[in-house]
Design a protein around this motif. Structure first.
Motif, short mmCIF file in Angstrom:
data_model
loop_
_atom_site.label_atom_id
_atom_site.label_comp_id
_atom_site.label_asym_id
_atom_site.label_seq_id
_atom_site.Cartn_x
_atom_site.Cartn_y
_atom_site.Cartn_z
N VAL A 135 -4.92 -1.89 3.69
CA VAL A 135 -5.11 -2.98 3.06
C VAL A 135 -4.72 -4.29 4.14
CG1 VAL A 135 -4.24 -4.73 1.19
CG2 VAL A 135 -4.53 -2.39 0.84
N THR A 139 -9.42 -7.87 3.43
CA THR A 139 -9.69 -6.98 2.20
C THR A 139 -10.11 -7.96 0.95
OG1 THR A 139 -8.42 -5.10 2.98
CG2 THR A 139 -9.08 -5.01 0.61
N ALA A 142 -8.58 -4.70 -3.84
CA ALA A 142 -8.34 -3.12 -3.95
C ALA A 142 -8.23 -2.88 -5.41
CB ALA A 142 -6.93 -3.11 -3.27
N ARG A 161 0.82 -2.38 -5.48
CA ARG A 161 0.43 -3.79 -5.57
C ARG A 161 1.67 -4.80 -4.84
NH1 ARG A 161 1.74 -8.20 -9.91
NH2 ARG A 161 -0.11 -9.46 -9.80
N THR A 164 -0.73 -5.04 -1.61
CA THR A 164 -1.73 -5.97 -1.85
C THR A 164 -1.34 -7.53 -2.19
OG1 THR A 164 -1.90 -5.62 -4.45
CG2 THR A 164 -3.12 -4.04 -2.92
N VAL A 169 -4.52 -10.25 -1.82
CA VAL A 169 -5.45 -9.33 -2.03
C VAL A 169 -5.18 -9.04 -3.49
CG1 VAL A 169 -6.75 -7.00 -1.94
CG2 VAL A 169 -6.06 -8.39 0.29
N LEU A 171 -5.52 -6.81 -7.06
CA LEU A 171 -5.65 -5.42 -7.44
C LEU A 171 -6.29 -5.30 -8.53
CD1 LEU A 171 -4.94 -2.39 -6.53
CD2 LEU A 171 -2.71 -2.89 -7.84
#
Length: 379
Positions: A135, A139, A142, A161, A164, A169, A171
Motif C-alpha cells: 500500500v 494505490t 485496498a 486500516r 491504508t 487509501v 479500504l
C-alpha cells in the motif's frame, strides 16, 4: 419452520421464519417502485427508509451511507466500480489479499492493471508486513475481507486500516461471510454485506462512509443514490431488516453454541489420520469449518455423507458450482484436494443442527475410511 434434517451447509441457507412472514405481508403494502411520485410509491419509499434505518443502526452507520442491491455480488461490484471511478487518477494497482472472494478477484483481474495480491499466513490471515509494503500513495484503494468465507479466519482489520489510512487509501471490507454471525466490523471506509449471511433473503448491502471519494454510475441512476441501476425490491429489504433484528437479538448465544459445535467437528476431524483442519483455531468465525482429507477427493466424501443424510459442501465457498481447486487453500499452502466445508446454519432455521453435528462426528471416521478404500480399489 424447520430446516432439512442433516443440513450443515448454510450457503446461503434458509430464511428465518419471521423474515418470510414479513416478506409475504410486505408484498401487499410495498409493491410500488419507491422512486415513483404517486401514493403507493411514497408508501414504498417510507417503508424502504425504515428498513434502511434498521440495517444502518445495526451496522453503526448513518442511513444515508447505506444502499441496497439485488445481491451481495452486485453490492460488491458497485463498490469496486464506484471506488475505481472515484480514484481513477491514481496510477498504482489495487491492493487485496490473495484469499478474497472469487467474484472480487475476477473483477480486479479484469481491470487494466493487475491487482497487487498480498500473501497470507498458513491460517489465512493477511501478511501485515507485505500489506504495508504493497500500500502506498499511488494505490487507488485496498480490499480486505473481514473473515474468510471458506476457512473462517478473521482478518486483522484494525492493523490493515491503520496502514491504508496513513497512506490516504480507502479500504473496502467484504463482510459477506460474517455479518449477523460475528461482530460488525468498524475499521472500513466501504463495507459490503449480504442479508443471506444473517438469515434474510438475497439482498446486497453497501456502506460508503461520508467523505470517501467514490463516483456513482454514469449515466446517472435514480436508484439508491446512484449506486444501483435497478430499483430495490422493498419487501425484500423489509424482510432483511426483520431478519437482522431477530438474529442480532440472539447473536452472542447463537455464536457461543455454533462455536462449540464447530469445535466438536474440528476435534473429530483432527483425530483422523492424514486429515488437515485448516484456518485459525481461535480467531475465526464461529460457524465455519474446513478440513482436507488426503488420498480422497472432497466430492466423494460429500456424496457419501449425503447418502447418510448429512449435507455438507466441498471445494471453494466462493466458486460455487465448480470443482476447481480452492484458491484460498492454495494461498494458505494447504491441501487443495479432499476438502470438506461446514457452514452451520442458524439454529432458528435448522433446530436439529446439533443432532446433525453429532451424527457427522460419529460417522466421519467411517466415511473417510470407506471413501479411501473405494478410491484405492479403483471404484
Amino acid at each position: 419452520m424447520t430446516g432439512p434434517s442433516g443440513l450443515l451447509d448454510a450457503t446461503p441457507g434458509p430464511v428465518l421464519p419471521q423474515a418470510l412472514e414479513t416478506l409475504a405481508a410486505a408484498h401487499s403494502l410495498a409493491w410500488a417502485d419507491p422512486t415513483a411520485r404517486h401514493a403507493a410509491g411514497r408508501r414504498s419509499r417510507a417503508l424502504l427508509d425504515r428498513a434502511r434505518e434498521v440495517v444502518a443502526a445495526g451496522l453503526g452507520v448513518r442511513p444515508d451511507e447505506v444502499t441496497f442491491h439485488a445481491s451481495g455480488d452486485q453490492a460488491a461490484r458497485s463498490a469496486l466500480e464506484a471506488l475505481a471511478r472515484g480514484r481513477r487518477r491514481l496510477g498504482g494497482p489495487v491492493v487485496a489479499s490473495a484469499v478474497e472472494h472469487s467474484s472480487i478477484l475476477r473483477w480486479l483481474r479484469a481491470g487494466e492493471r493487475p491487482p497487487s495480491l498480498v500473501a497470507v499466513s498458513p491460517t489465512g490471515a493477511v501478511d501485515l508486513a507485505a500489506w504495508a509494503e504493497a500500500v502506498d500513495a499511488a494505490t487507488p484503494f485496498a480490499v480486505l475481507q473481514s473473515a474468510n468465507q471458506e476457512v473462517g479466519t478473521r482478518q486483522p482489520l484494525v492493523e490493515a486500516r491503520t496502514v491504508t489510512r496513513a497512506a490516504g487509501v480507502p479500504l473496502l471490507v467484504d463482510a459477506r461471510a460474517g455479518l449477523g454471525r460475528d461482530a460488525v466490523p468498524t475499521d472500513f471506509d466501504v463495507l459490503v454485506g449480504d442479508a443471506t449471511s444473517w438469515g434474510g433473503p438475497r439482498l446486497g448491502v453497501l456502506v460508503v462512509r461520508t467523505g470517501t471519494r467514490v463516483a456513482p454510475h454514469h449515466p446517472p441512476s435514480p436508484h439508491e443514490g446512484g449506486f444501483a441501476l435497478d430499483p430495490v425490491d422493498v419487501p425484500t429489504a423489509l424482510a432483511a431488516a426483520e431478519a437482522w433484528q431477530q438474529v442480532t437479538a440472539h447473536q452472542q448465544d447463537e455464536g457461543r453454541r455454533a462455536r462449540a459445535l464447530v469445535d466438536r467437528i474440528r476435534s473429530a476431524a483432527a483425530d483422523l489420520e492424514d486429515v488437515d483442519v485448516v484456518g485459525d483455531p481461535q480467531d475465526r468465525l464461529p460457524h465455519v469449518c474446513t478440513f482436507s482429507v488426503l488420498y480422497v477427493d472432497g466430492e466423494t466424501i460429500v456424496d457419501e455423507l449425503a447418502r447418510r443424510g448429512l449435507a455438507v459442501a466441498s471445494g471453494s465457498a466462493c466458486t460455487a458450482d465448480t470443482l476447481e481447486p480452492s484458491h484460498v487453500l492454495a494461498a494458505m499452502g494447504a491441501l487443495t484436494q479432499g476438502n470438506v466445508r461446514i457452514t452451520l446454519p442458524l439454529d432458528a432455521v435448522v433446530p436439529d443442527r446439533e443432532a446433525a453435528v453429532e451424527r457427522l462426528v460419529a460417522e466421519l471416521g467411517d466415511v473417510v475410511r470407506q471413501c479411501r478404500e473405494r478410491i484405492a480399489a479403483g471404484h
